[in-house]
Design a protein around this motif. Sequence first.
Motif, PDB file in Angstrom:
ATOM      1  N   ARG A 104     -66.467 -50.600  -4.879  1.00 59.26           N
ATOM      2  CA  ARG A 104     -66.109 -49.956  -3.700  1.00 59.26           C
ATOM      3  C   ARG A 104     -65.188 -49.200  -3.965  1.00 59.26           C
ATOM      4  N   ILE A 105     -63.936 -49.154  -5.322  1.00 58.35           N
ATOM      5  CA  ILE A 105     -63.909 -48.046  -5.323  1.00 58.35           C
ATOM      6  C   ILE A 105     -64.798 -46.648  -5.680  1.00 58.35           C
ATOM      7  N   ARG A 107     -67.359 -46.112  -4.530  1.00 58.88           N
ATOM      8  CA  ARG A 107     -68.491 -45.203  -3.252  1.00 58.88           C
ATOM      9  C   ARG A 107     -67.399 -44.867  -2.656  1.00 58.88           C
ATOM     10  N   GLU A 108     -66.192 -45.370  -2.538  1.00 54.27           N
ATOM     11  CA  GLU A 108     -65.104 -45.309  -1.899  1.00 54.27           C
ATOM     12  C   GLU A 108     -65.101 -43.094  -2.544  1.00 54.27           C
ATOM     13  N   ALA A 109     -65.112 -43.281  -3.346  1.00 52.04           N
ATOM     14  CA  ALA A 109     -65.343 -41.826  -4.480  1.00 52.04           C
ATOM     15  C   ALA A 109     -66.055 -40.996  -4.290  1.00 52.04           C
ATOM     16  N   GLY A 110     -66.966 -40.968  -3.866  1.00 54.17           N
ATOM     17  CA  GLY A 110     -68.021 -40.386  -3.631  1.00 54.17           C
ATOM     18  C   GLY A 110     -69.909 -41.018  -4.400  1.00 54.17           C
ATOM     19  N   TRP A 113     -73.709 -46.212  -5.958  1.00 60.50           N
ATOM     20  CA  TRP A 113     -73.893 -47.813  -6.169  1.00 60.50           C
ATOM     21  C   TRP A 113     -74.523 -48.680  -5.808  1.00 60.50           C
TER      22      TRP A 113
END
Length: 203
Positions: A104-105, A107-110, A113
Amino acid sequence: MTAAPTSILLMTRGPRVHRFFVEMATELARDHRVTVLATPPELGAFAGILGVEVHGYETLDLLSEHGVRPPRLPDPEPGEVAAIERELGLPVYRAAGNYLLFGRIIREAGGRWNYLTTDSEIVATYAGAYHQLVRIFDRVRPDVVFFEAMDLISSFVAFALARRRGVFSFEPRFSPLGGGRISLGFGVYRRNVVMEHLYRHRH
């Protein structure tokens, strides 16, 4: 009578710390029996080390690197995962929690994954890691298990299996104070002795 050499299981993490694990296996194999569980791109490097037995991960938590993936693991039989959870004392989603948070981290940072994405893959990986590790533990009977971090499902399963069998398992960590040397973390919940030392000795 000479004591039997220590049996050591090293669980690699792929390219990010590949060199560290190769050097570790090379050094340890001089005096101990070393078994390595490695990703497909690493197998050749470990197979060339005298005295090291190498196996490839059969699970999907690591293996989308370089486009290399094993065949999809079969879905566990009904009741199989519950039986493994009882034996290990480790619920499947506890084993996957750190892994899913890491994804998740990223993916949220672009970031990209492309590892486990479905419940069925997670459950199959949990059961697959258990079955592969039981085979390895039964055959090589490790005295010590090293893995890089507790965020991989297979590492969490190895920790739980080792704990059940009375085998020490460690995370080698690079110490900010160690001049390139490592410190060892043990367990799931642990104190940070480096930071405690720094806070007690601020001057």
